[in-house]
Design a protein around this motif. Structure first.
Motif, PDB file in Angstrom:
ATOM      1  N   LEU A 108       0.824  -1.200   0.000  1.00 48.20           N
ATOM      2  CA  LEU A 108       0.000   0.000   0.000  1.00 48.20           C
ATOM      3  C   LEU A 108       0.864   1.259   0.000  1.00 48.20           C
ATOM      4  O   LEU A 108       0.606   2.202  -0.751  1.00 48.20           O
ATOM      5  N   ARG A 109       1.910   1.270   0.817  1.00 46.31           N
ATOM      6  CA  ARG A 109       2.788   2.450   0.879  1.00 46.31           C
ATOM      7  C   ARG A 109       3.428   2.728  -0.480  1.00 46.31           C
ATOM      8  O   ARG A 109       3.414   3.859  -0.970  1.00 46.31           O
ATOM      9  N   MET A 110       4.014   1.674  -1.079  1.00 44.95           N
ATOM     10  CA  MET A 110       4.782   1.912  -2.313  1.00 44.95           C
ATOM     11  C   MET A 110       3.872   2.322  -3.470  1.00 44.95           C
ATOM     12  O   MET A 110       4.228   3.176  -4.275  1.00 44.95           O
ATOM     13  N   TYR A 111       2.671   1.750  -3.537  1.00 43.53           N
ATOM     14  CA  TYR A 111       1.792   2.074  -4.670  1.00 43.53           C
ATOM     15  C   TYR A 111       1.022   3.373  -4.473  1.00 43.53           C
ATOM     16  O   TYR A 111       0.705   4.055  -5.452  1.00 43.53           O
ATOM     17  N   VAL A 112       0.747   3.765  -3.242  1.00 44.99           N
ATOM     18  CA  VAL A 112       0.165   5.091  -3.013  1.00 44.99           C
ATOM     19  C   VAL A 112       1.180   6.160  -3.423  1.00 44.99           C
ATOM     20  O   VAL A 112       0.827   7.162  -4.059  1.00 44.99           O
ATOM     21  N   ASP A 113       2.442   5.946  -3.087  1.00 45.25           N
ATOM     22  CA  ASP A 113       3.489   6.881  -3.523  1.00 45.25           C
ATOM     23  C   ASP A 113       3.521   6.982  -5.047  1.00 45.25           C
ATOM     24  O   ASP A 113       3.640   8.070  -5.613  1.00 45.25           O
ATOM     25  N   LYS A 114       3.414   5.832  -5.727  1.00 46.11           N
ATOM     26  CA  LYS A 114       3.423   5.809  -7.203  1.00 46.11           C
ATOM     27  C   LYS A 114       2.218   6.572  -7.768  1.00 46.11           C
ATOM     28  O   LYS A 114       2.349   7.363  -8.709  1.00 46.11           O
ATOM     29  N   ILE A 115       1.045   6.308  -7.198  1.00 50.54           N
ATOM     30  CA  ILE A 115      -0.182   6.965  -7.678  1.00 50.54           C
ATOM     31  C   ILE A 115      -0.085   8.470  -7.476  1.00 50.54           C
ATOM     32  O   ILE A 115      -0.434   9.257  -8.366  1.00 50.54           O
ATOM     33  N   ASN A 116       0.413   8.876  -6.294  1.00 48.17           N
ATOM     34  CA  ASN A 116       0.543  10.312  -6.015  1.00 48.17           C
ATOM     35  C   ASN A 116       1.565  10.978  -6.926  1.00 48.17           C
ATOM     36  O   ASN A 116       1.365  12.099  -7.397  1.00 48.17           O
ATOM     37  N   ALA A 117       2.655  10.264  -7.198  1.00 46.00           N
ATOM     38  CA  ALA A 117       3.699  10.814  -8.080  1.00 46.00           C
ATOM     39  C   ALA A 117       3.153  11.027  -9.493  1.00 46.00           C
ATOM     40  O   ALA A 117       3.605  11.910 -10.223  1.00 46.00           O
ATOM     41  N   ALA A 118       2.161  10.214  -9.857  1.00 50.20           N
ATOM     42  CA  ALA A 118       1.556  10.324 -11.197  1.00 50.20           C
ATOM     43  C   ALA A 118       0.363  11.285 -11.209  1.00 50.20           C
ATOM     44  O   ALA A 118      -0.368  11.364 -12.196  1.00 50.20           O
ATOM     45  N   GLY A 119       0.148  11.991 -10.102  1.00 47.56           N
ATOM     46  CA  GLY A 119      -0.915  13.005 -10.072  1.00 47.56           C
ATOM     47  C   GLY A 119      -2.102  12.692  -9.196  1.00 47.56           C
ATOM     48  O   GLY A 119      -3.035  13.484  -9.102  1.00 47.56           O
ATOM     49  N   GLY A 120      -2.099  11.517  -8.557  1.00 49.84           N
ATOM     50  CA  GLY A 120      -3.186  11.183  -7.645  1.00 49.84           C
ATOM     51  C   GLY A 120      -4.405  10.623  -8.350  1.00 49.84           C
ATOM     52  O   GLY A 120      -4.294  10.051  -9.432  1.00 49.84           O
ATOM     53  N   LYS A 167       5.632  -8.252  -8.998  1.00 48.50           N
ATOM     54  CA  LYS A 167       6.689  -9.020  -8.342  1.00 48.50           C
ATOM     55  C   LYS A 167       8.014  -8.250  -8.387  1.00 48.50           C
ATOM     56  O   LYS A 167       8.707  -8.109  -7.375  1.00 48.50           O
ATOM     57  N   GLN A 168       8.369  -7.729  -9.560  1.00 47.62           N
ATOM     58  CA  GLN A 168       9.639  -7.006  -9.704  1.00 47.62           C
ATOM     59  C   GLN A 168       9.650  -5.742  -8.857  1.00 47.62           C
ATOM     60  O   GLN A 168      10.635  -5.450  -8.177  1.00 47.62           O
ATOM     61  N   THR A 169       8.539  -4.994  -8.870  1.00 55.83           N
ATOM     62  CA  THR A 169       8.445  -3.748  -8.091  1.00 55.83           C
ATOM     63  C   THR A 169       8.535  -4.035  -6.602  1.00 55.83           C
ATOM     64  O   THR A 169       9.287  -3.375  -5.864  1.00 55.83           O
ATOM     65  N   PHE A 170       7.762  -5.030  -6.133  1.00 58.28           N
ATOM     66  CA  PHE A 170       7.741  -5.342  -4.708  1.00 58.28           C
ATOM     67  C   PHE A 170       9.116  -5.818  -4.238  1.00 58.28           C
ATOM     68  O   PHE A 170       9.636  -5.344  -3.220  1.00 58.28           O
ATOM     69  N   GLU A 171       9.704  -6.762  -4.960  1.00 58.62           N
ATOM     70  CA  GLU A 171      10.978  -7.347  -4.513  1.00 58.62           C
ATOM     71  C   GLU A 171      12.116  -6.337  -4.567  1.00 58.62           C
ATOM     72  O   GLU A 171      12.991  -6.332  -3.704  1.00 58.62           O
ATOM     73  N   ALA A 172      12.090  -5.441  -5.548  1.00 64.38           N
ATOM     74  CA  ALA A 172      13.140  -4.411  -5.644  1.00 64.38           C
ATOM     75  C   ALA A 172      13.023  -3.398  -4.505  1.00 64.38           C
ATOM     76  O   ALA A 172      14.026  -2.917  -3.975  1.00 64.38           O
ATOM     77  N   THR A 173      11.789  -3.096  -4.105  1.00 56.60           N
ATOM     78  CA  THR A 173      11.565  -2.077  -3.065  1.00 56.60           C
ATOM     79  C   THR A 173      11.623  -2.671  -1.663  1.00 56.60           C
ATOM     80  O   THR A 173      12.256  -2.128  -0.766  1.00 56.60           O
ATOM     81  N   ALA A 174      10.947  -3.809  -1.470  1.00 55.96           N
ATOM     82  CA  ALA A 174      10.838  -4.402  -0.125  1.00 55.96           C
ATOM     83  C   ALA A 174      12.022  -5.300   0.232  1.00 55.96           C
ATOM     84  O   ALA A 174      12.217  -5.626   1.398  1.00 55.96           O
ATOM     85  N   LYS A 175      12.792  -5.705  -0.772  1.00 58.04           N
ATOM     86  CA  LYS A 175      13.963  -6.582  -0.552  1.00 58.04           C
ATOM     87  C   LYS A 175      13.557  -7.897   0.120  1.00 58.04           C
ATOM     88  O   LYS A 175      14.243  -8.403   1.005  1.00 58.04           O
ATOM     89  N   GLN A 176      12.416  -8.440  -0.286  1.00 58.62           N
ATOM     90  CA  GLN A 176      11.973  -9.736   0.223  1.00 58.62           C
ATOM     91  C   GLN A 176      11.126 -10.413  -0.853  1.00 58.62           C
ATOM     92  O   GLN A 176      10.613  -9.728  -1.746  1.00 58.62           O
TER      93      GLN A 176
END
Length: 393
Positions: free
Chosen positions: A58-70, A304-313
């Motif tokens: 939720l944190r990483m994708y809310v940041d993405k959505i907001n960066a793209a204008g909300g 999968k790529q986004t989560f693993e690159a950001t969360a390192k798990q």
């Protein structure tokens, strides 16, 4: 001060100001034009394997959505509370989200127990709630403001029994967890078994804090004619069952788990004993193994790529449920061109052909899940990893 460091300082300030609140993150967006979306997750405690990847997603994708204008001209302000797996805390936080935080929508509820404690709060407040819990009771009977993203426990039973039928297994044993999900799935399996010509000839249970299931499995081992064993449950219990199963020399009898253990941590906890275990799960766990023409492939591989690159798990289906819930919510807001709770609810119910990590979702007034059995893949643990079983095997 950078945006990131400013956000961090805000989070620290919030933690200092609210030491007993369970609030783990408040606002990644500070603009006046914001829309508040709430979440109550089991980030810590016995269900943290569910809540932690949901929280990170939720944190990483809310940041993405907001960066793209909300969304609908507004930035998302995310309010997350950690219930620690406690249903009473979950209900308290749900009330706080409605009364104090004034959220217009909610994506959360890591477990069936915490979700069901919160359902009346959101239903009464008429605020849409997309749950991340497994049991069918979340959406059956249908409640106007309650939706969910994971496949149901009833679907898991059906997918397992479909596979048992293909293998000509008609007599099984069940060992079930007594937690909300385990008890609900056990009841669903008992209900649908006759449809598939399956007879349950032995049954045992275990509690959420039990650390050894040898006694129950020894009883099952002593019942003549058992062709396979099904374990409705989630958390550490199924990994303990799997280890004890191997220790008792029962591995020649196929063992089935539920989608409640669909993460790499199950394989790690169960160790070599997990070899050969089968379970129904979302395509996310085998994204790279899907054929190129599969409509879910791009979505699951990207997540999968986004989560693993950001969360390192390693990725789990649980974070994927949060991804699906967030984007179903956001797309409903875009279609409504509004953040009004009732308009958003109406558009969630009209979701059609949404390609998520859990499947292709089409909801209706009588279906607040929107997935059918084709959204489940049957997996088997081989070589310490998930493999996709070809149809009919």
């Amino acid at each position: 001060m950078t945006c990131h460091s400013h956000f961090k300082s805000l989070a620290i300030a919030a933690a200092i100001a609210l030491p007993l609140s369970g609030l783990s993150i408040y606002s990644p967006a500070l603009a006046q034009q914001t829309v508040k979306i709430g979440s109550v997750l089991s980030v810590t405690g016995p269900a943290s394997f569910l809540g932690e990847p949901e929280d990170k997603t939720l944190r990483m994708y809310v940041d993405k959505i907001n960066a793209a204008g909300g969304v609908a001209g507004k930035k998302i302000e995310l309010v997350i509370y950690d219930d620690g797996g406690d249903a009473n805390k979950a209900r308290t936080f749900a009330t706080r989200l409605i009364e104090d935080d004034k959220v217009v929508a909610m994506v959360g509820g890591s477990t069936t127990g915490t979700t069901m404690a919160m359902v009346p709060v959101f239903e009464e407040a008429q605020v849409p709630f997309i749950s991340l819990a497994g049991a069918i009771e979340v959406v059956d009977p249908v409640r106007k403001f309650i939706f969910k993203t994971p496949h149901t426990d009833k679907m898991a039973c059906e997918k397992i029994f479909e596979n048992l039928k293909q293998r000509n297994f008609t007599k099984i044993a069940m060992i079930s967890g007594t937690d909300g999900f385990g008890a609900s799935m056990r009841a669903q399996c008992v209900k649908v078994a006759p449809t598939y010509g399956v007879q349950i000839i032995a049954e045992e249970t275990y509690g959420p804090r039990d650390s050894d299931m040898t006694a129950q499995l020894t009883k099952i081992k002593g019942v003549a004619g058992v062709q396979a064993v099904v374990n409705p449950g989630f958390g550490q219990g199924p990994a303990i069952v799997t280890r004890n199963y191997a220790q008792l020399g029962m591995s020649a009898t196929p063992l089935y788990q539920s989608h409640g253990v669909a993460s790499k941590s199950f394989i790690e906890l169960a160790g070599p004993a997990a070899e050969g275990v089968r379970l129904p799960a979302a395509a996310l766990l085998v994204g790279d193994k899907l054929p190129d023409g599969d409509p879910q492939k791009k979505v699951v591989v990207d997540y999968k790529q986004t989560f693993e690159a950001t969360a390192k798990q390693p990725v789990s289906t649980f974070g994927g449920h949060a991804y699906d819930g967030l984007y179903i919510m956001v797309e409903a807001m875009k279609r409504a061109n509004s953040t009004d709770a009732k308009k958003v609810r109406d558009e969630i119910e009209k979701t059609k052909g949404f390609v998520g990590t859990g499947g292709i979702v089409t909801m209706s007034p009588t279906d607040h899940l929107g997935l059918d059995l084709s959204a489940f893949r049957m997996l088997e643990v081989k070589g310490g990893d998930w493999t996709l079983l070809p149809p009919g095997t």
